[in-house]
Motif scaffolding. Structure first.
Motif, PDB file in Angstrom:
ATOM      1  N   GLY A 234     -52.253   4.567 -22.816  1.00 39.31           N
ATOM      2  CA  GLY A 234     -51.040   5.154 -23.360  1.00 39.31           C
ATOM      3  C   GLY A 234     -49.958   4.117 -23.592  1.00 39.31           C
ATOM      4  O   GLY A 234     -49.274   4.137 -24.622  1.00 39.31           O
ATOM      5  N   THR A 235     -49.793   3.183 -22.660  1.00 39.07           N
ATOM      6  CA  THR A 235     -48.756   2.154 -22.830  1.00 39.07           C
ATOM      7  C   THR A 235     -49.055   1.282 -24.048  1.00 39.07           C
ATOM      8  O   THR A 235     -48.135   0.861 -24.763  1.00 39.07           O
ATOM      9  CB  THR A 235     -48.626   1.258 -21.586  1.00 39.07           C
ATOM     10  N   TYR A 236     -50.336   0.986 -24.289  1.00 36.89           N
ATOM     11  CA  TYR A 236     -50.700   0.155 -25.434  1.00 36.89           C
ATOM     12  C   TYR A 236     -50.526   0.924 -26.745  1.00 36.89           C
ATOM     13  O   TYR A 236     -49.911   0.436 -27.699  1.00 36.89           O
ATOM     14  CB  TYR A 236     -52.156  -0.321 -25.328  1.00 36.89           C
ATOM     15  N   LEU A 237     -51.101   2.133 -26.795  1.00 36.58           N
ATOM     16  CA  LEU A 237     -51.134   2.881 -28.048  1.00 36.58           C
ATOM     17  C   LEU A 237     -49.744   3.333 -28.492  1.00 36.58           C
ATOM     18  O   LEU A 237     -49.437   3.305 -29.690  1.00 36.58           O
ATOM     19  CB  LEU A 237     -52.064   4.091 -27.912  1.00 36.58           C
ATOM     20  N   VAL A 238     -48.915   3.766 -27.545  1.00 38.36           N
ATOM     21  CA  VAL A 238     -47.574   4.207 -27.919  1.00 38.36           C
ATOM     22  C   VAL A 238     -46.780   3.043 -28.492  1.00 38.36           C
ATOM     23  O   VAL A 238     -46.076   3.187 -29.513  1.00 38.36           O
ATOM     24  CB  VAL A 238     -46.844   4.838 -26.718  1.00 38.36           C
ATOM     25  N   ASP A 239     -46.888   1.865 -27.892  1.00 41.77           N
ATOM     26  CA  ASP A 239     -46.140   0.718 -28.397  1.00 41.77           C
ATOM     27  C   ASP A 239     -46.660   0.292 -29.762  1.00 41.77           C
ATOM     28  O   ASP A 239     -45.870  -0.006 -30.668  1.00 41.77           O
ATOM     29  CB  ASP A 239     -46.239  -0.440 -27.404  1.00 41.77           C
ATOM     30  N   CYS A 392     -43.372   7.569 -36.802  1.00 39.13           N
ATOM     31  CA  CYS A 392     -43.355   7.064 -35.424  1.00 39.13           C
ATOM     32  C   CYS A 392     -43.155   8.199 -34.433  1.00 39.13           C
ATOM     33  O   CYS A 392     -43.899   8.318 -33.455  1.00 39.13           O
ATOM     34  CB  CYS A 392     -42.256   6.019 -35.268  1.00 39.13           C
ATOM     35  N   VAL A 393     -42.156   9.040 -34.680  1.00 35.77           N
ATOM     36  CA  VAL A 393     -41.892  10.160 -33.779  1.00 35.77           C
ATOM     37  C   VAL A 393     -43.111  11.076 -33.695  1.00 35.77           C
ATOM     38  O   VAL A 393     -43.500  11.520 -32.601  1.00 35.77           O
ATOM     39  CB  VAL A 393     -40.653  10.949 -34.250  1.00 35.77           C
ATOM     40  N   ALA A 394     -43.727  11.363 -34.844  1.00 36.81           N
ATOM     41  CA  ALA A 394     -44.898  12.235 -34.858  1.00 36.81           C
ATOM     42  C   ALA A 394     -46.064  11.610 -34.103  1.00 36.81           C
ATOM     43  O   ALA A 394     -46.767  12.288 -33.336  1.00 36.81           O
ATOM     44  CB  ALA A 394     -45.303  12.532 -36.306  1.00 36.81           C
ATOM     45  N   ALA A 395     -46.287  10.311 -34.304  1.00 35.25           N
ATOM     46  CA  ALA A 395     -47.395   9.636 -33.630  1.00 35.25           C
ATOM     47  C   ALA A 395     -47.193   9.594 -32.126  1.00 35.25           C
ATOM     48  O   ALA A 395     -48.134   9.817 -31.344  1.00 35.25           O
ATOM     49  CB  ALA A 395     -47.551   8.222 -34.185  1.00 35.25           C
ATOM     50  N   VAL A 396     -45.968   9.314 -31.696  1.00 31.33           N
ATOM     51  CA  VAL A 396     -45.678   9.275 -30.257  1.00 31.33           C
ATOM     52  C   VAL A 396     -45.871  10.658 -29.632  1.00 31.33           C
ATOM     53  O   VAL A 396     -46.449  10.789 -28.548  1.00 31.33           O
ATOM     54  CB  VAL A 396     -44.240   8.766 -30.023  1.00 31.33           C
ATOM     55  N   ALA A 397     -45.413  11.699 -30.324  1.00 31.11           N
ATOM     56  CA  ALA A 397     -45.600  13.062 -29.821  1.00 31.11           C
ATOM     57  C   ALA A 397     -47.081  13.404 -29.725  1.00 31.11           C
ATOM     58  O   ALA A 397     -47.527  14.028 -28.751  1.00 31.11           O
ATOM     59  CB  ALA A 397     -44.878  14.052 -30.730  1.00 31.11           C
TER      60      ALA A 397
END
Length: 430
Positions: A234-239, A392-397
């Motif tokens: 999660g830390t890798y993919l979100v960034d 970005c917002v959609a991908a993070v969600a």
């Protein structure tokens, strides 16, 4: 009322405990401040010199491209080395190598006819050495800082980086324009000499007796460990998602022209660093957060939202505020990610995972600016900036929904954090 305000302000100020309690951490930080200034000066000097020698946009752009492959290869290999060898010695030898590369750039600049190929080759070599060194630097932090102070150490590291990112490029620009690139490279070379004197005083950090030798199989072991933990993934993919969709610095020259304020270009470029610095200076509260995974999600979402908002605002100063807010959110995300990594990853794997982390946060901006350019070609700079922020917002969600373990991470209950905390406690003298 005054006491309450005083307590509030004290909660915002970064905790200096790691600097106060750890001699080795003080040496690392002092070394980092010195070399950061020198390195940022060279970052300004190399493209400036290439422009002066060739006058070609393509030639300048190829400098970064030449550094990409060494970054990927040496970042991963540096992680394996960090787990197999004395991390202090890896850092020292890498620092020596970086000093040599700066010296080579200085010598080339002093020639009657400086060679452009030297900038490409030495630049790629310096990037490779720096990426070999970075995992050892990252992996050394948990060994010289108490477990309960790792969050505070992350804030201090971000503060150091942001101060350098704001002041050093300005100093580099002054040096190269007023005194020439040879002086700039000379300053960088001297900075490595001073840094080596500090790093030499750090205690040796030998690897464990059963440490895996640096090899392809050890690299695979590190990747498998990371893949088996959805909180790390999660830390890798979100960034990566945040940078891929919302990183848009390549658009700033076009945005400044559309605003009718080309003189504001530098302002746009500095906005993110200013926001990051403010976040670092007031980031003492982050050390008391235990739900870092959720913190990363919220911060990455704010980063994207601020970028999207900047796309629809016509005023330069309002855009500056949005970009500064985005920079602050990105810095908070980085602090939380760094804390999670240092809190939970076993020492014997810390170097290899640091190599993976390096690729995650270094490749994202490169890919993001490429995405920004392609989307701008289709719909213009503001379309690219706004659509990227929304994506970005959609991908993070979406990632938050798909990775519940990452979203629910809590350092007080997470099995990996508790195991690492217990291991560190067992190593303390009775």
């Amino acid at each position: 009322m005054a006491d309450r305000l005083k307590r509030l302000l004290s909660g915002l100020v970064p905790d200096l405990g790691p600097l106060r309690d750890s001699r080795d951490y003080r040496l690392l930080m002092a070394s980092g401040v010195i070399t950061m200034f020198g390195t940022f000066i060279t970052v300004v000097a190399v493209p400036y010199q290439m422009k002066e020698l060739t006058g070609s946009y393509v030639a300048v752009g190829l400098v970064s491209l030449a550094e990409f492959v060494p970054m990927v290869v040496c970042g991963l290999w540096g992680g394996a080395i960090a787990d197999a060898l004395d991390r202090r010695m890896v850092i020292l030898l890498s620092e020596l190598g970086l000093m040599v590369t700066s010296g080579l750039l200085m010598v080339n600049s002093l020639l009657p006819h400086p060679q452009t190929w030297v900038l490409y080759v030495v630049g790629a070599l310096a990037m490779g050495i720096a990426c070999l060194q970075r995992p050892s630097l990252e992996a050394l932090i948990p060994q010289v800082v108490r477990h309960d102070q790792l969050g505070a150490a992350a804030v201090l590291a971000s503060l150091r980086w942001n101060l350098g990112a704001i002041v050093a490029p300005a100093l580099g620009g002054l040096l190269v324009t007023a005194f020439g690139t040879a002086v700039a490279y000379g300053v960088d070379t001297v900075s490595f000499v001073l840094s080596l004197a500090l790093l030499w005083r750090i205690r040796a950090v030998p690897p464990a007796e059963d440490a895996a030798p640096a090899s392809l199989s050890s690299l695979v072991e590190g990747v498998r460990y990371a893949a088996g933990r959805s909180d790390l993934i999660g830390t890798y993919l979100v960034d990566i998602a945040a940078m891929l969709f919302a990183m848009s610095t390549a658009l700033f020259p076009f945005l400044a022209d559309q605003l009718g304020a080309p003189q504001a270009l530098g302002l746009l470029y500095s906005a993110g660093a200013v926001g990051s610095l403010v976040a670092s200076l007031t980031g003492g509260w982050t050390a008391r957060v235990h739900r870092q995974g959720l913190g990363v999600i919220i911060a990455a979402g704010l980063w994207g939202a601020a970028m999207a908002l900047a796309a629809v605002i016509p005023n330069v100063w309002a855009i500056f505020f949005c970009l500064a807010l985005a920079g602050a959110a990105d810095m908070i995300s980085g602090i939380f990610r760094s804390t999670m990594w240092n809190q939970t990853i076993p020492n014997e794997l810390r170097g290899r995972l640091a190599g993976i982390e390096l690729l995650s946060y270094a490749s994202g901006p490169m890919l993001g600016n490429a995405r920004a350019g392609l989307m701008a070609q289709l719909g213009g700079a503001r379309f690219s900036l706004g659509a990227g922020g929304v994506l970005c917002v959609a991908a993070v969600a979406g990632l938050a929904a798909a990775l519940p373990k990452f979203r629910r991470y809590d350092s007080r209950t997470d099995e990996h954090a508790l195991a690492e905390k217990a291991r560190r406690a067992a190593q303390l003298p009775a």
